[in-house]
Design a protein around this motif. Structure first.
Motif: not given
Length: 283
Positions: A263-283
């Motif tokens: 949520d509350n994130c644009g086109h580059f989640p790995m740059l804008e919300k890296p921690d949240e993106w990482l958690n989902l990738v590694l989940k």
């Protein structure tokens, strides 16, 4: 991170006669390969690579025409050829079993690879597929004006010549949800990599990928509908280009998938919300 520091993390590998910039980090048995987006490079993952490499051997390359890879002017820059290069690179690195992660432009390269995988044309086991904010359903994408101009055969060459850092900065910042996350320093590094090795001379060739998404729509959407690979869809919900409805449609089409929103994130989640993106990738 300075773009030269990023360059020092990788190396150039010759693939079909062109030099491809590759970062190969981590020593674990599981391998994660990443296909980056447009108009950026592998640098998109500079915030997340350290953590990813604790869980995987991570291999990410700059597509031809991007970043530190070669940018020949006598080249088609077809997504088909980008898939050829990726597969040959992985073959040269002796990869046989991978998790494939793709974002934006990279998702179309991934669907071409899937189409071949479905037909058993490649000797590569894809354990998992992770798709992030890509306009695979191009008919639903909200293209920016500059994308439309670069796509047009008449205007694209002139737009490429007129492209400068302020224009680049404005357009990239506009696809973030929180504009403050797109810092001048970060955007400047991305611009350096776009310009590297006379990159502006090929910008208008690269943008033809939008037309290819229409041309190969049935092949690539068909590949997603046919795949049996477990698929994770990680989508920044406020992307103004690869809009949320694309992710919702993909969940109906891909047989074995799970959708995760940021949520509350644009086109580059790995740059804008890296921690949240990482958690989902590694989940």
């Amino acid at each position: 991170m300075n773009y030269l520091d990023w360059k020092n993390k990788g190396k150039l590998i010759s693939v079909f006669g062109n030099d491809v910039f590759v970062i190969d980090k981590g020593h674990l048995k599981k391998t994660l390969v990443i296909l980056h987006g447009y108009p950026t490079s592998s640098y998109d993952y500079y915030k997340t690579l350290p953590e990813l490499s604790k869980h995987y051997r991570v291999i990410i390359h700059d597509h031809l025409g991007f970043g530190f890879s070669d940018k020949p002017v006598d080249y088609s820059y077809s997504l088909i050829e980008q898939a050829d290069v990726a597969l040959q690179l992985w073959k040269q690195l002796k990869l046989t079993n991978i998790t494939l992660l793709a974002h934006d432009y990279g998702t179309s390269v991934a669907t071409e690879i899937l189409a071949r995988h479905n037909k058993q044309q490649i000797n590569l086991q894809i354990e998992k597929l992770i798709l992030c904010n890509g306009s695979m359903h191009i008919e639903l994408s909200k293209l920016r004006m500059i994308q439309k101009l670069l796509r047009n055969k008449i205007t694209r060459k002139w737009i490429a010549k007129l492209t400068n850092y302020p224009l680049y900065r404005k357009n990239l910042r506009n696809v973030y949800f929180d504009k403050s996350k797109a810092t001048n320093g970060e955007l400047q590094e991305m611009w350096f990599m776009l310009e590297y090795n006379h990159g502006r001379k090929v910008i208008h060739f690269l943008s033809n990928y939008i037309n290819e998404r229409y041309t190969f729509w049935h092949r690539w959407i068909g590949a997603l509908k046919e795949t049996t690979i477990p698929t994770k869809i990680i989508w920044a919900k406020n992307d103004p280009v690869a809009v949320a409805v694309i992710a919702e449609l993909l969940t109906l089409e891909i047989p074995n998938n799970k959708l995760f929103w940021i949520d509350n994130c644009g086109h580059f989640p790995m740059l804008e919300k890296p921690d949240e993106w990482l958690n989902l990738v590694l989940k």
